[in-house]
Design a protein around this motif. Sequence first.
Motif: not given
Length: 98
Positions: A1-12, A51-55
């Motif tokens: 399983m791979t995790t995307l690196h997607h930053e949450h830019p406005t997370h204070q 997660p990315s993909g379907h596991t």
Amino acid sequence: MTTLHHEHPTHQHTHGADCGHQAVSHGDHVDYAHDGHLHREHSGHWDECEPSGHTTHDGHAHAHGADCGHETVRHGDHVDYLHDGHRHAEHDGHYDDH
């Protein structure tokens, strides 16, 4: 399983033991359920931990539900169940492994 690196830019908000969001152990780190998705601290910012993909979780004979005994996590348009250190989501007659 791979995790995307997607930053949450406005997370204070700073997540932690007393922040009020559900903590979910996830491998070598902790995710926090927030606004229907999961956040993970990473290199000084918060990522959307998805997660990315379907596991498919093969061989899962247990049926999750309101009285199954596993903790639930609201995740977008569905509920995941915390089971054996990962999240299960019902999908097309089987459980996906998040």
